[in-house]
Scaffold this active site. Structure first.
Site, PDB file in Angstrom:
ATOM      1  N   CYS A 114      -4.479  15.823 -26.338  1.00  0.00           N
ATOM      2  CA  CYS A 114      -4.838  14.788 -27.211  1.00  0.00           C
ATOM      3  C   CYS A 114      -5.917  14.889 -27.825  1.00  0.00           C
ATOM      4  O   CYS A 114      -5.468  15.720 -29.486  1.00  0.00           O
ATOM      5  CB  CYS A 114      -4.784  13.735 -26.886  1.00  0.00           C
ATOM      6  SG  CYS A 114      -3.842  12.951 -26.120  1.00  0.00           S
ATOM      7  N   ASP A 115      -7.037  15.839 -27.534  1.00  0.00           N
ATOM      8  CA  ASP A 115      -8.177  16.272 -28.384  1.00  0.00           C
ATOM      9  C   ASP A 115      -9.101  17.846 -27.810  1.00  0.00           C
ATOM     10  O   ASP A 115      -9.477  18.360 -28.300  1.00  0.00           O
ATOM     11  CB  ASP A 115      -9.226  15.425 -26.966  1.00  0.00           C
ATOM     12  CG  ASP A 115      -8.746  13.963 -27.021  1.00  0.00           C
ATOM     13  OD1 ASP A 115      -8.304  13.987 -28.053  1.00  0.00           O
ATOM     14  OD2 ASP A 115      -9.725  13.084 -26.480  1.00  0.00           O
ATOM     15  N   CYS A 127      -7.473  12.683 -22.066  1.00  0.00           N
ATOM     16  CA  CYS A 127      -6.757  13.996 -22.107  1.00  0.00           C
ATOM     17  C   CYS A 127      -6.464  14.798 -23.186  1.00  0.00           C
ATOM     18  O   CYS A 127      -6.565  15.396 -24.449  1.00  0.00           O
ATOM     19  CB  CYS A 127      -5.732  12.871 -23.625  1.00  0.00           C
ATOM     20  SG  CYS A 127      -4.212  13.513 -23.915  1.00  0.00           S
TER      21      CYS A 127
END
Length: 309
Positions: free
Chosen positions: A141-142, A138
């Site tokens: 996300c990261d 992701c």
């Protein structure tokens, strides 16, 4: 002695709280039915990780989180019930469908399977070991953890292209690795990436090795045509090679295609009367927000018709 499970009775159980499941709940409660949504992780599904949605009718720009939250709140405000529980299976007893979780049994008249799909792994050595230590599925996300560093994205579809575009804005360099010489994603997005000075295409290549001790420091890529190996020094590898469904728990009640998707047509009906399916977990050629929402509406209306007055 095993603890007896609590029994809950409702009209309709929707397994999965993503876009398809939430849409189904909205249509069901507006039709006067009791709807219980069971979700193992978080409402909204994978779209919550998308920073900017541009292709949903009526929204020129909206974040995936805001989109999903609005849908969730709409369903709850209308009267849908939502519980964070993983459905372990379904069984039929006459006209009744029973959905089992770890603590409860939900007795209902109809079920909608809207379980979505999960990210597919590369399947190479040390992948699980280095997940969260440089390997991610992701980018939104990261990605912020790799600001100013060199990273790689592996994949050739729209998700990979979107990940590369997002990372190119915050990372020093982005290698876009794809096993073919052409991308499956939208050509317009490919062309935008071609114009970015810090994006390099690595085509006809596979990631064949993950390098690093406690964290990822490089990836080995192998050219499929020449066999040439190349080591790319990267702090992060974002895997975007598609998705796979998680429907085995329901195989006793529905037919699964070889890839694991639930067999159903545009009517969203499965082989078992009273069990319907919606969204990315079913056999289909297009998996988009719009098709998930459409499936949710179709499945809910079919379920309500099946339940009757």
């Amino acid at each position: 002695m095993a603890e007896e499970k609590k029994q809950v009775t409702t009209d309709l159980v929707i397994i999965g709280g993503g876009i398809a499941g939430l849409t189904a709940a909205i249509y069901a409660v507006r039709a006067g039915k009791q709807a219980m949504i069971l979700e193992a992780k978080a409402y909204g599904g994978q779209i919550v990780n998308t920073p900017d949605i541009e292709n949903y009718p009526g929204f020129a720009h909206i974040s995936g989180f805001d989109f999903a939250t609005g849908l969730y709140q709409q369903a709850i405000d209308l009267g849908a019930k939502f519980r964070y529980e993983r459905a372990l299976g379904i069984r039929s007893e006459g006209e009744e469908r029973i959905v089992e979780t770890r603590k409860r049994e939900y007795h209902c008249k109809a079920v909608i399977l809207a379980t979505g799909a999960k990210n597919r792994m590369l399947g190479i050595d040390r992948e699980e070991e280095l997940t969260g230590k440089g390997v991610s599925y992701c980018a939104t996300c990261d990605g912020s953890f790799f600001k100013g560093q060199d990273v790689a994205v592996n994949g050739g579809g729209n998700t990979a292209l979107e990940d590369a575009a997002y990372l190119a804005e915050i990372c020093n360099k982005v290698y876009l690795i794809h096993r073919r010489d052409q991308f499956r994603g939208d050509e317009a997005d490919v062309e935008k990436l071609r114009q970015k000075a810090n994006v390099e295409f690595v085509l006809n290549s596979n990631v064949t090795k993950l390098i690093g001790e406690d964290k990822l420091t490089a990836v080995e890529v192998t050219n499929k045509l020449t066999g040439e190996k190349r080591e790319l020094s990267v702090a992060g590898l974002f895997v975007a090679i598609g998705q796979e469904p998680d429907n085995q728990a329901f195989a006793n009640e529905v037919d699964l295609a070889p890839a694991g998707y639930i067999e159903a047509g545009e009517d969203c009906a499965t082989k078992t009367p009273g069990i319907f399916t919606a969204g990315d977990c079913r056999t289909k050629t297009v998996r988009q927000l719009t098709t998930a929402a459409a499936d949710g509406a179709v499945a809910a209306l079919a379920a309500c018709k099946y339940i009757g007055a």
